[in-house]
Design a protein around this motif. Structure first.
Motif, PDB file in Angstrom:
ATOM      1  N   CYS A  76      -2.846  -0.887  -5.938  1.00  0.00           N
ATOM      2  CA  CYS A  76      -2.293  -1.993  -5.227  1.00  0.00           C
ATOM      3  C   CYS A  76      -3.508  -2.875  -5.060  1.00  0.00           C
ATOM      4  O   CYS A  76      -4.655  -2.572  -4.765  1.00  0.00           O
ATOM      5  CB  CYS A  76      -1.830  -1.635  -3.830  1.00  0.00           C
ATOM      6  SG  CYS A  76      -1.013  -3.096  -2.764  1.00  0.00           S
TER       7      CYS A  76
ATOM      8  N   GLU B  32       0.851  -1.315   0.017  1.00  0.00           N
ATOM      9  CA  GLU B  32      -0.037   0.066   0.069  1.00  0.00           C
ATOM     10  C   GLU B  32       0.790   1.161  -0.061  1.00  0.00           C
ATOM     11  O   GLU B  32       0.479   2.122  -0.723  1.00  0.00           O
ATOM     12  CB  GLU B  32      -1.028  -0.074   1.149  1.00  0.00           C
ATOM     13  CG  GLU B  32      -2.042  -1.094   1.038  1.00  0.00           C
ATOM     14  CD  GLU B  32      -3.147  -0.813   0.188  1.00  0.00           C
ATOM     15  OE1 GLU B  32      -3.199   0.547  -0.444  1.00  0.00           O
ATOM     16  OE2 GLU B  32      -3.700  -1.417  -0.382  1.00  0.00           O
ATOM     17  N   THR B  33       1.915   1.288   0.919  1.00  0.00           N
ATOM     18  CA  THR B  33       2.889   2.527   0.682  1.00  0.00           C
ATOM     19  C   THR B  33       3.653   2.577  -0.354  1.00  0.00           C
ATOM     20  O   THR B  33       3.728   3.797  -1.020  1.00  0.00           O
ATOM     21  CB  THR B  33       3.772   2.371   1.929  1.00  0.00           C
ATOM     22  OG1 THR B  33       2.980   2.108   3.170  1.00  0.00           O
ATOM     23  CG2 THR B  33       4.576   3.363   2.268  1.00  0.00           C
TER      24      THR B  33
ATOM     25  N   GLN C  60       1.220   4.139  -3.379  1.00  0.00           N
ATOM     26  CA  GLN C  60       0.888   5.340  -2.889  1.00  0.00           C
ATOM     27  C   GLN C  60       2.083   6.193  -3.455  1.00  0.00           C
ATOM     28  O   GLN C  60       1.969   7.142  -4.180  1.00  0.00           O
ATOM     29  CB  GLN C  60       0.522   5.905  -1.510  1.00  0.00           C
ATOM     30  CG  GLN C  60      -0.981   5.221  -1.273  1.00  0.00           C
ATOM     31  CD  GLN C  60      -1.462   5.501   0.294  1.00  0.00           C
ATOM     32  OE1 GLN C  60      -0.806   6.360   0.837  1.00  0.00           O
ATOM     33  NE2 GLN C  60      -2.258   4.750   0.754  1.00  0.00           N
TER      34      GLN C  60
END
Length: 119
Positions: free
Chosen positions: A74, A64-65, A68
């Protein structure tokens, strides 16, 4: 990453269906390996330059990180319907159907494991 195949073959908690001990063990493995795994993942992702990231419960926070940061989607991968019983299998809590409280508990455990990585 730590080998989930090896862990599944060796885990006594998984074989016994002891979900809470099993999740604690997965959490421990994630914590032990995160400091070395995350930078390797980031370097590989930057080099590959994907249009989309796929992640599993092992690397959900990183996926997810990184997605982003790269402004790409994702997608969470499951090899089975997550916590949804079928004619062949029950829920991780051994229920014939998935009650809302069991569903909340499973996601709390899953995402709770990721919280320290995101702090």
């Amino acid at each position: 990453h730590w080998s989930i195949s090896k862990w599944m073959a060796e885990s006594k908690d998984l074989a016994a269906g002891n979900m809470f001990s099993m999740m604690k063990d997965v959490d421990r493995l994630n914590e032990e390996n995160f400091p070395t795994d995350a930078p390797k993942e980031w370097e590989a992702i930057k080099e590959f330059q994907p249009d989309i990231l796929f992640c599993t419960f092992q690397n959900l926070a990183q996926g997810e990180t990184f997605a982003q940061a790269l402004q790409i989607p994702c997608v969470m991968l499951w090899l089975f319907p997550p916590f949804v019983p079928t004619a062949q299998s029950k829920t991780p809590l051994n229920e014939p159907c998935c009650h809302y409280s069991a569903w909340l508990l499973m996601f709390k455990l899953l995402f709770g494991m990721q919280a320290p990585k995101m702090a």
